[in-house]
Design a protein around this motif. Structure first.
Motif, mmCIF file in Angstrom:
data_model
loop_
_atom_site.group_PDB
_atom_site.id
_atom_site.type_symbol
_atom_site.label_atom_id
_atom_site.label_comp_id
_atom_site.label_asym_id
_atom_site.label_seq_id
_atom_site.Cartn_x
_atom_site.Cartn_y
_atom_site.Cartn_z
ATOM 1 N N PRO A 80 0.794 -1.242 0.000
ATOM 2 C CA PRO A 80 0.000 0.000 0.000
ATOM 3 C C PRO A 80 0.819 1.282 0.000
ATOM 4 N N GLY A 81 2.009 1.267 0.582
ATOM 5 C CA GLY A 81 2.850 2.459 0.555
ATOM 6 C C GLY A 81 3.293 2.803 -0.852
ATOM 7 N N HIS A 82 3.778 1.808 -1.595
ATOM 8 C CA HIS A 82 4.172 2.036 -2.991
ATOM 9 C C HIS A 82 2.979 2.497 -3.828
ATOM 10 N N ARG A 83 1.846 1.844 -3.629
ATOM 11 C CA ARG A 83 0.672 2.164 -4.440
ATOM 12 C C ARG A 83 0.132 3.558 -4.123
ATOM 13 N N ALA A 84 0.266 3.979 -2.863
ATOM 14 C CA ALA A 84 -0.203 5.313 -2.479
ATOM 15 C C ALA A 84 0.590 6.386 -3.205
ATOM 16 N N LEU A 85 1.890 6.192 -3.353
ATOM 17 C CA LEU A 85 2.714 7.175 -4.063
ATOM 18 C C LEU A 85 2.376 7.198 -5.553
ATOM 19 N N ALA A 86 2.110 6.028 -6.117
ATOM 20 C CA ALA A 86 1.716 5.982 -7.535
ATOM 21 C C ALA A 86 0.387 6.698 -7.741
ATOM 22 N N ALA A 87 -0.540 6.526 -6.803
ATOM 23 C CA ALA A 87 -1.843 7.198 -6.902
ATOM 24 C C ALA A 87 -1.688 8.706 -6.752
ATOM 25 N N LEU A 88 -0.768 9.148 -5.879
ATOM 26 C CA LEU A 88 -0.547 10.583 -5.706
ATOM 27 C C LEU A 88 -0.024 11.208 -6.996
ATOM 28 N N GLU A 89 0.854 10.508 -7.691
ATOM 29 C CA GLU A 89 1.335 11.007 -8.984
ATOM 30 C C GLU A 89 0.176 11.168 -9.958
ATOM 31 N N CYS A 90 -0.737 10.217 -9.957
ATOM 32 C CA CYS A 90 -1.878 10.250 -10.877
ATOM 33 C C CYS A 90 -2.836 11.398 -10.569
ATOM 34 N N SER A 91 -2.761 11.944 -9.355
ATOM 35 C CA SER A 91 -3.649 13.035 -8.971
ATOM 36 C C SER A 91 -3.277 14.347 -9.653
ATOM 37 N N GLY A 92 -2.094 14.394 -10.266
ATOM 38 C CA GLY A 92 -1.669 15.593 -10.969
ATOM 39 C C GLY A 92 -0.623 16.405 -10.239
ATOM 40 N N ARG A 234 5.431 8.380 13.521
ATOM 41 C CA ARG A 234 5.873 7.032 13.879
ATOM 42 C C ARG A 234 4.858 5.953 13.485
ATOM 43 N N GLU A 235 3.750 6.355 12.948
ATOM 44 C CA GLU A 235 2.718 5.423 12.493
ATOM 45 C C GLU A 235 3.297 4.481 11.435
ATOM 46 N N PRO A 236 2.868 3.199 11.406
ATOM 47 C CA PRO A 236 3.360 2.289 10.369
ATOM 48 C C PRO A 236 3.174 2.858 8.962
ATOM 49 N N ILE A 237 4.169 2.656 8.125
ATOM 50 C CA ILE A 237 4.164 3.251 6.782
ATOM 51 C C ILE A 237 2.947 2.819 5.972
ATOM 52 N N GLY A 238 2.559 1.553 6.116
ATOM 53 C CA GLY A 238 1.447 1.016 5.326
ATOM 54 C C GLY A 238 0.125 1.702 5.594
ATOM 55 N N THR A 239 -0.014 2.345 6.747
ATOM 56 C CA THR A 239 -1.228 3.114 7.032
ATOM 57 C C THR A 239 -0.968 4.618 6.925
ATOM 58 N N ALA A 240 0.236 5.045 7.316
ATOM 59 C CA ALA A 240 0.547 6.477 7.300
ATOM 60 C C ALA A 240 0.592 7.035 5.887
ATOM 61 N N LEU A 241 1.252 6.343 4.971
ATOM 62 C CA LEU A 241 1.454 6.904 3.637
ATOM 63 C C LEU A 241 0.147 7.024 2.849
ATOM 64 N N PRO A 242 -0.729 6.029 2.851
ATOM 65 C CA PRO A 242 -2.019 6.232 2.184
ATOM 66 C C PRO A 242 -2.806 7.401 2.786
ATOM 67 N N ARG A 243 -2.732 7.578 4.095
ATOM 68 C CA ARG A 243 -3.438 8.688 4.732
ATOM 69 C C ARG A 243 -2.841 10.028 4.302
ATOM 70 N N ILE A 244 -1.518 10.126 4.301
ATOM 71 C CA ILE A 244 -0.842 11.366 3.933
ATOM 72 C C ILE A 244 -1.095 11.713 2.465
ATOM 73 N N THR A 245 -0.967 10.736 1.593
ATOM 74 C CA THR A 245 -1.119 11.013 0.159
ATOM 75 C C THR A 245 -2.573 11.389 -0.167
ATOM 76 N N ALA A 246 -3.519 10.783 0.541
ATOM 77 C CA ALA A 246 -4.927 11.158 0.313
ATOM 78 C C ALA A 246 -5.160 12.605 0.718
ATOM 79 N N MET A 247 -4.508 13.035 1.799
ATOM 80 C CA MET A 247 -4.605 14.411 2.269
ATOM 81 C C MET A 247 -4.015 15.365 1.243
ATOM 82 N N LEU A 248 -2.866 15.014 0.702
ATOM 83 C CA LEU A 248 -2.186 15.875 -0.253
ATOM 84 C C LEU A 248 -2.926 15.981 -1.578
ATOM 85 N N ALA A 249 -3.619 14.919 -1.940
ATOM 86 C CA ALA A 249 -4.333 14.901 -3.225
ATOM 87 C C ALA A 249 -5.693 15.525 -3.153
ATOM 88 N N ALA A 250 -6.189 15.786 -1.936
ATOM 89 C CA ALA A 250 -7.558 16.301 -1.762
ATOM 90 C C ALA A 250 -7.703 17.716 -2.317
#
Length: 250
Positions: A80-92, A234-250
């Motif tokens: 999910p961490g890798h996929r979250a970054l790929a999705a953030l790129e797709c957001s523009g 300090r949150e696990p990357i697998g949950t932190a990164l999808p949360r962060i990238t969703a915030m940035l893409a909003a």
């Protein structure tokens, strides 16, 4: 942008993400310095990854190739961490990934290859130290599996080395120079799953901050650059990164 988002996540259009081994542990690839890391469990293996030892000793090269023959990275899938970054790129958003990893999982997750800068090289190709010919690693590992302990270059007979930076080797000057330019141009640098103990890559954090960027560190353990960070997570990357990238893409 959600009003509840932290200030560092608002109005960001240019992001650099520095990733280390910690982003790939959820894919089954062990990190290096963690409690169950490669160097923690077998500190003597560090010697196999020293360039001088590798070049000088066929027995070291044989140990190296045996290690990579069954490396877990060959079976790993993006998480999910890798996929979250790929999705953030797709957001523009203008996103560049600066990775210390050699596994290629960012690209397999869907990140555009030209936007992923592999700072330490790639395990998916082998280079000859004699004639500089490059070969897909799978071909060389097939030879190792067939019984060649220390395969040599089929063109010139030279020493073959995985296309990665070993201890005692300098990073490619053009690559690190490009990474510095990306860090300077970013509004936000996310450092994810890296101990930030290996220079000069770790100093990209300072480069970004001195150029005016926010630094956000997502890592289980403290790092030498935590004091420069706008926020440390300090949150696990697998949950932190999808949360962060969703915030940035909003």
């Amino acid at each position: 942008m959600d009003d509840t988002a932290p200030e560092w996540a608002r109005g960001i259009g240019r992001i650099a993400v520095l990733t280390g081994a910690g982003i790939s542990t959820d894919s089954g690839i062990p990190d290096y310095r963690g409690p169950d890391g490669v160097w923690t469990r077998a500190p003597e293996d560090v010697d196999v990854f020293r360039y001088a030892n590798f070049v000088a000793d066929p027995a070291v090269r044989a140990r190296f190739w045996r290690r990579y023959l069954h490396h877990p990275a060959w079976r790993a899938e993006p998480n999910p961490g890798h996929r979250a970054l790929a999705a953030l790129e797709c957001s523009g958003i203008a996103l560049r990934i600066l990775t210390q990893n050699i596994d290629g999982l960012h690209q397999r997750a869907g990140s555009t290859a030209r936007k992923v800068l592999e700072l330490h090289g790639s395990m998916h190709e082998v280079v000859c130290l004699g004639c500089s010919a490059r070969t897909p690693t799978a071909r060389i590992l097939d030879r190792v599996a067939a019984g060649e302990a220390d395969p040599s270059c089929p063109d010139c007979g030279g020493i073959l080395k995985l296309g990665v930076v070993l201890f005692g080797q300098y990073l490619d000057a053009d690559t690190i120079g490009q990474a510095e330019k990306i860090a300077k141009a970013s509004q936000l640098l996310l450092a994810v799953g890296t101990s930030l103990q290996v220079e000069p890559v770790a100093s990209l954090c300072r480069v970004a901050v001195e150029a005016g960027a926010h630094l956000v560190i997502v890592n289980r353990d403290p790092t030498p650059y935590d004091r420069l960070a706008t926020e440390v997570i300090r949150e696990p990357i697998g949950t932190a990164l999808p949360r962060i990238t969703a915030m940035l893409a909003a």
